[in-house]
Design a protein around this motif. Sequence first.
Motif, PDB file in Angstrom:
ATOM      1  N   UNK A 200      -1.716   4.095   2.012  1.00 24.40           N
ATOM      2  CA  UNK A 200      -2.889   3.914   1.379  1.00 24.40           C
ATOM      3  C   UNK A 200      -2.556   3.541  -0.073  1.00 24.40           C
ATOM      4  N   UNK A 201      -2.016   4.407  -0.576  1.00 26.60           N
ATOM      5  CA  UNK A 201      -2.022   4.540  -1.913  1.00 26.60           C
ATOM      6  C   UNK A 201      -1.023   3.562  -2.775  1.00 26.60           C
TER       7      UNK A 201
ATOM      8  N   UNK B 281      -4.598   7.202 -12.208  1.00 26.07           N
ATOM      9  CA  UNK B 281      -4.898   5.798 -11.968  1.00 26.07           C
ATOM     10  C   UNK B 281      -6.122   5.663 -11.224  1.00 26.07           C
ATOM     11  N   UNK B 282      -6.705   6.762 -10.569  1.00 23.30           N
ATOM     12  CA  UNK B 282      -8.040   6.710  -9.896  1.00 23.30           C
ATOM     13  C   UNK B 282      -8.910   7.519 -10.373  1.00 23.30           C
TER      14      UNK B 282
ATOM     15  N   UNK C 121      -8.869  13.424   3.664  1.00 24.89           N
ATOM     16  CA  UNK C 121      -9.968  12.365   3.859  1.00 24.89           C
ATOM     17  C   UNK C 121      -9.264  11.194   3.579  1.00 24.89           C
ATOM     18  N   UNK C 122      -8.335  10.912   2.331  1.00 28.07           N
ATOM     19  CA  UNK C 122      -7.816   9.587   2.189  1.00 28.07           C
ATOM     20  C   UNK C 122      -6.776   9.081   3.643  1.00 28.07           C
ATOM     21  N   UNK C 123      -6.264   9.912   4.268  1.00 31.31           N
ATOM     22  CA  UNK C 123      -5.722   9.437   5.764  1.00 31.31           C
ATOM     23  C   UNK C 123      -6.511   8.981   6.522  1.00 31.31           C
TER      24      UNK C 123
ATOM     25  N   UNK D 204     -10.913   2.337   0.794  1.00 26.79           N
ATOM     26  CA  UNK D 204     -10.348   3.247  -0.066  1.00 26.79           C
ATOM     27  C   UNK D 204     -11.053   3.500  -1.510  1.00 26.79           C
ATOM     28  N   UNK D 205     -10.892   2.154  -2.316  1.00 27.25           N
ATOM     29  CA  UNK D 205     -11.416   1.906  -3.559  1.00 27.25           C
ATOM     30  C   UNK D 205     -12.702   2.723  -3.574  1.00 27.25           C
TER      31      UNK D 205
END
Length: 209
Positions: A128-129, A177-178, A190-192, A199-200
Motif C-alpha cells: 500500500x505504501x 510523507x503523510x 488498519x492500513x493493511x 488509503x489517501x
Amino acid sequence: MLLTQSADTIIVLDFETTGLSPNQGDRAIEIGAVKLENGEVTERFQQLMNPGFRVSGFIENYTGISNNMLRGAPSCEEVMAQFADFIQGYNLVAHNASFDQRFLDAELEGISRSYDGEFVCSMLLARRLYQNAPNHKLGGLVEYKNISHDGVFHRALADSEMTAKLWLQMLDDLKVEHQVTQPDFKLMKKITKTAKAALPQMLKRSAKC
DNA sequence: TGCCAGGCCCTCTTTAGGGCCTT
C-alpha cells in the motif's frame, strides 16, 4: 484484541522451514526475531531446530542451513517453548505474515502453547505504501528503500532484522510523507485492512489526529 | 523426477483466474 500494555514494543519474527505448508508436514528449522522498543532493537532471538527428518537439497541451498547443522540442534518443541515465552505479551510483525503465522500456530499447537499478540504483515503494508516499488519481496524492498544490510538473506535473524528496519522506514515515511504524527501498531494494522484507493483519505484523517 | 499451500489482490471480476509472496 490489540495489546495495549506494550503498544510501542513489537516482536518482528521470521521462520525458515522445510517447505511451504505445515498442513503438508513441513516443520520449522530456524526461528529468528528481534524485539523493537521505541525504534530500537533491544533483544534478539535466534535458534536452529531439528525437525526430526532430513531437509531437502533445495532448502539447504535456499537457506544455507544444512542437515549437518540441524543434526545437533534442539528439537522444535524445545525451541518453540522458549520462543513462546519470548513473544508473550507483544504484538507481532512478519513479512508475508500469513506464512509465518501458519507455522507459529502449528508449532505452538504441537506443544499446547499459544500467544496473545496480533500479527501485522509488513508486505501488505509495503504494497500500500510503496505502490511504485518494482516488487514487494523483502530483499526488493530493502534495495528500493536503500536500507542497510549485511548481505545475508534467507536466514531467520537476518531477515527479521531487515523486516524490522523496513518497519521503521515505513513508520518514518508515514510521518514525513503523510504527516501522521504518531503512527503505531494499531494504525499499521488498519492500513493493511484499507483498500489502496481509500488509503489517501484514511491517512489524511490519521494526520489530523 | 516432479510436484505440493494459502491468503491477498488485481482485473479482461464477482457463477473466476492468475500473479505475488513466504520456504
